[in-house]
Design a protein around this motif. Sequence first.
Motif, PDB file in Angstrom:
ATOM      1  N   SER A 141      82.756  36.235  -7.567  1.00  0.00           N
ATOM      2  CA  SER A 141      82.265  35.017  -8.175  1.00  0.00           C
ATOM      3  C   SER A 141      81.097  35.306  -9.057  1.00  0.00           C
ATOM      4  CB  SER A 141      81.929  33.873  -7.269  1.00  0.00           C
ATOM      5  OG  SER A 141      80.791  34.159  -6.632  1.00  0.00           O
ATOM      6  N   LYS A 142      80.673  34.435  -9.957  1.00  0.00           N
ATOM      7  CA  LYS A 142      79.273  34.719 -10.464  1.00  0.00           C
ATOM      8  C   LYS A 142      78.206  34.459  -9.795  1.00  0.00           C
ATOM      9  CE  LYS A 142      79.120  29.703 -11.862  1.00  0.00           C
ATOM     10  NZ  LYS A 142      79.037  28.874 -12.968  1.00  0.00           N
ATOM     11  N   HIS A 143      78.225  34.126  -8.679  1.00  0.00           N
ATOM     12  CA  HIS A 143      77.303  33.936  -7.604  1.00  0.00           C
ATOM     13  C   HIS A 143      76.642  35.116  -6.789  1.00  0.00           C
ATOM     14  CE1 HIS A 143      77.553  29.628  -8.537  1.00  0.00           C
ATOM     15  NE2 HIS A 143      78.784  29.817  -8.366  1.00  0.00           N
ATOM     16  N   GLY A 144      77.916  36.140  -6.676  1.00  0.00           N
ATOM     17  CA  GLY A 144      77.602  37.626  -6.090  1.00  0.00           C
ATOM     18  C   GLY A 144      76.522  38.341  -6.676  1.00  0.00           C
ATOM     19  N   ASP A 145      75.667  38.840  -6.084  1.00  0.00           N
ATOM     20  CA  ASP A 145      74.540  39.688  -6.588  1.00  0.00           C
ATOM     21  C   ASP A 145      74.446  41.158  -5.849  1.00  0.00           C
ATOM     22  OD1 ASP A 145      72.923  39.568  -4.138  1.00  0.00           O
ATOM     23  OD2 ASP A 145      72.185  37.545  -4.753  1.00  0.00           O
ATOM     24  N   ASP A 146      73.609  42.009  -6.189  1.00  0.00           N
ATOM     25  CA  ASP A 146      73.724  43.391  -5.799  1.00  0.00           C
ATOM     26  C   ASP A 146      73.548  43.560  -4.345  1.00  0.00           C
ATOM     27  OD1 ASP A 146      74.338  44.320  -8.481  1.00  0.00           O
ATOM     28  OD2 ASP A 146      72.655  45.430  -8.626  1.00  0.00           O
ATOM     29  N   TYR A 147      72.376  42.501  -3.876  1.00  0.00           N
ATOM     30  CA  TYR A 147      72.043  42.606  -2.457  1.00  0.00           C
ATOM     31  C   TYR A 147      73.270  42.171  -1.471  1.00  0.00           C
ATOM     32  CZ  TYR A 147      69.221  41.598   1.701  1.00  0.00           C
ATOM     33  OH  TYR A 147      68.815  41.745   3.011  1.00  0.00           O
ATOM     34  N   ASN A 201      80.548  45.034  -4.061  1.00  0.00           N
ATOM     35  CA  ASN A 201      81.165  45.104  -5.340  1.00  0.00           C
ATOM     36  C   ASN A 201      80.495  45.011  -6.548  1.00  0.00           C
ATOM     37  OD1 ASN A 201      81.579  42.263  -4.333  1.00  0.00           O
ATOM     38  ND2 ASN A 201      82.278  42.000  -6.717  1.00  0.00           N
ATOM     39  N   LYS A 202      79.326  44.146  -6.399  1.00  0.00           N
ATOM     40  CA  LYS A 202      78.283  44.347  -7.509  1.00  0.00           C
ATOM     41  C   LYS A 202      77.364  45.337  -7.317  1.00  0.00           C
ATOM     42  CE  LYS A 202      79.561  39.904  -8.821  1.00  0.00           C
ATOM     43  NZ  LYS A 202      79.990  39.543  -9.840  1.00  0.00           N
ATOM     44  N   SER A 203      76.846  45.802  -6.381  1.00  0.00           N
ATOM     45  CA  SER A 203      76.197  46.854  -6.254  1.00  0.00           C
ATOM     46  C   SER A 203      76.868  48.316  -6.626  1.00  0.00           C
ATOM     47  CB  SER A 203      75.292  46.986  -4.862  1.00  0.00           C
ATOM     48  OG  SER A 203      76.224  47.408  -3.912  1.00  0.00           O
ATOM     49  N   LEU A 204      77.911  48.393  -6.318  1.00  0.00           N
ATOM     50  CA  LEU A 204      78.538  49.632  -6.697  1.00  0.00           C
ATOM     51  C   LEU A 204      79.504  49.432  -7.683  1.00  0.00           C
ATOM     52  CD1 LEU A 204      79.593  50.726  -3.036  1.00  0.00           C
ATOM     53  CD2 LEU A 204      77.704  51.214  -4.366  1.00  0.00           C
ATOM     54  N   LYS A 205      79.407  48.329  -8.472  1.00  0.00           N
ATOM     55  CA  LYS A 205      79.904  48.096  -9.748  1.00  0.00           C
ATOM     56  C   LYS A 205      81.548  48.342  -9.730  1.00  0.00           C
ATOM     57  CE  LYS A 205      75.880  48.808 -12.110  1.00  0.00           C
ATOM     58  NZ  LYS A 205      75.025  48.135 -11.332  1.00  0.00           N
ATOM     59  N   PHE A 206      82.264  47.939  -8.999  1.00  0.00           N
ATOM     60  CA  PHE A 206      83.653  47.812  -8.973  1.00  0.00           C
ATOM     61  C   PHE A 206      84.255  46.447  -9.045  1.00  0.00           C
ATOM     62  CE2 PHE A 206      82.991  48.210  -4.487  1.00  0.00           C
ATOM     63  CZ  PHE A 206      83.864  47.264  -3.869  1.00  0.00           C
ATOM     64  N   GLY A 207      85.450  46.516  -9.743  1.00  0.00           N
ATOM     65  CA  GLY A 207      86.076  44.996  -9.692  1.00  0.00           C
ATOM     66  C   GLY A 207      87.156  44.910  -9.081  1.00  0.00           C
ATOM     67  N   THR A 208      88.218  43.842  -9.117  1.00  0.00           N
ATOM     68  CA  THR A 208      89.057  43.338  -8.261  1.00  0.00           C
ATOM     69  C   THR A 208      90.335  44.373  -8.055  1.00  0.00           C
ATOM     70  OG1 THR A 208      90.118  42.087 -10.158  1.00  0.00           O
ATOM     71  CG2 THR A 208      88.893  41.022  -8.525  1.00  0.00           C
ATOM     72  N   GLY A 209      90.582  45.256  -9.198  1.00  0.00           N
ATOM     73  CA  GLY A 209      91.617  46.173  -8.984  1.00  0.00           C
ATOM     74  C   GLY A 209      91.195  47.324  -8.140  1.00  0.00           C
ATOM     75  N   LYS A 210      90.001  47.823  -8.215  1.00  0.00           N
ATOM     76  CA  LYS A 210      89.700  48.927  -7.182  1.00  0.00           C
ATOM     77  C   LYS A 210      89.387  48.354  -5.871  1.00  0.00           C
ATOM     78  CE  LYS A 210      87.279  52.388 -10.129  1.00  0.00           C
ATOM     79  NZ  LYS A 210      85.968  52.832 -10.620  1.00  0.00           N
ATOM     80  N   TYR A 211      89.034  47.084  -5.856  1.00  0.00           N
ATOM     81  CA  TYR A 211      88.795  46.436  -4.568  1.00  0.00           C
ATOM     82  C   TYR A 211      90.476  46.305  -3.721  1.00  0.00           C
ATOM     83  CZ  TYR A 211      88.428  42.949  -0.792  1.00  0.00           C
ATOM     84  OH  TYR A 211      88.434  42.418   0.633  1.00  0.00           O
ATOM     85  N   GLY A 212      91.284  46.058  -4.564  1.00  0.00           N
ATOM     86  CA  GLY A 212      92.623  46.014  -3.920  1.00  0.00           C
ATOM     87  C   GLY A 212      92.952  47.327  -3.247  1.00  0.00           C
ATOM     88  N   ILE A 213      92.510  48.395  -4.041  1.00  0.00           N
ATOM     89  CA  ILE A 213      92.760  49.668  -3.671  1.00  0.00           C
ATOM     90  C   ILE A 213      91.945  50.019  -1.904  1.00  0.00           C
ATOM     91  CG2 ILE A 213      92.807  52.391  -3.968  1.00  0.00           C
ATOM     92  CD1 ILE A 213      93.217  51.539  -6.927  1.00  0.00           C
ATOM     93  N   LEU A 214      90.926  49.631  -2.329  1.00  0.00           N
ATOM     94  CA  LEU A 214      89.804  49.978  -1.227  1.00  0.00           C
ATOM     95  C   LEU A 214      90.427  49.131   0.000  1.00  0.00           C
ATOM     96  CD1 LEU A 214      87.143  51.027  -0.283  1.00  0.00           C
ATOM     97  CD2 LEU A 214      86.201  48.701  -1.155  1.00  0.00           C
ATOM     98  N   ALA A 215      90.838  47.889  -0.088  1.00  0.00           N
ATOM     99  CA  ALA A 215      91.112  46.819   0.793  1.00  0.00           C
ATOM    100  C   ALA A 215      92.449  47.214   1.690  1.00  0.00           C
ATOM    101  CB  ALA A 215      91.123  45.409   0.348  1.00  0.00           C
ATOM    102  N   THR A 216      93.378  48.001   0.702  1.00  0.00           N
ATOM    103  CA  THR A 216      94.650  48.267   1.201  1.00  0.00           C
ATOM    104  C   THR A 216      95.020  49.774   1.244  1.00  0.00           C
ATOM    105  OG1 THR A 216      95.647  48.148  -1.119  1.00  0.00           O
ATOM    106  CG2 THR A 216      95.689  45.979   0.198  1.00  0.00           C
ATOM    107  N   VAL A 217      95.532  50.338   0.144  1.00  0.00           N
ATOM    108  CA  VAL A 217      96.004  51.593   0.256  1.00  0.00           C
ATOM    109  C   VAL A 217      95.065  52.721   1.168  1.00  0.00           C
ATOM    110  CG1 VAL A 217      96.855  53.526  -0.911  1.00  0.00           C
ATOM    111  CG2 VAL A 217      97.732  51.243  -1.651  1.00  0.00           C
TER     112      VAL A 217
END
Length: 172
Positions: A45-51, A55-71
Amino acid sequence: SQSSKMVSSIQCGASRRLVTLFVIVILFVANQTCRALPFFIVDFSKHGDDYTAMNKSLKFGTGKYGILATVSFTLPFFLGSFAGGVLADKMDRIRISVFAGMAWSACTLGTAFATNYWQVLGLRAILGLSQSVTNPAAISLLGEDFPEARATVASVFGLGIYIGGSIANIAV
């Protein structure tokens, strides 16, 4: 007398079995907590911050998160489960569980200090592999210690999934 020695031996055996069950369940709770933590430290969300959001501090989006969370976790876990069963049949299952627990704990700690997405991805894969060998070892130990109550101890063991996930949610 002989009967008091026998009663003492039975009580000692029952105590050892309960300690084994308790330790294995705690190990599985820790397993599930470490597995679930990344799901609670992302915020797209727009409320997330680096702290507060990995995903905000490591600068990755939903696509990379999908790989991280599954495969990245599931594939090593899947492949390692077969090897874990073979290892549990041939090696000391307690040692397997201890070493696996140390490995996934190190991966969880390493994730806290990761500075980029690829480090987290690699640690997540090692986490999946190390956690996969624990289940066959634990289930066979419990079946051996509780032949008369295999289904009951398996259900107690299974509670670790929900307890661990809850702890992960509360921890963040």
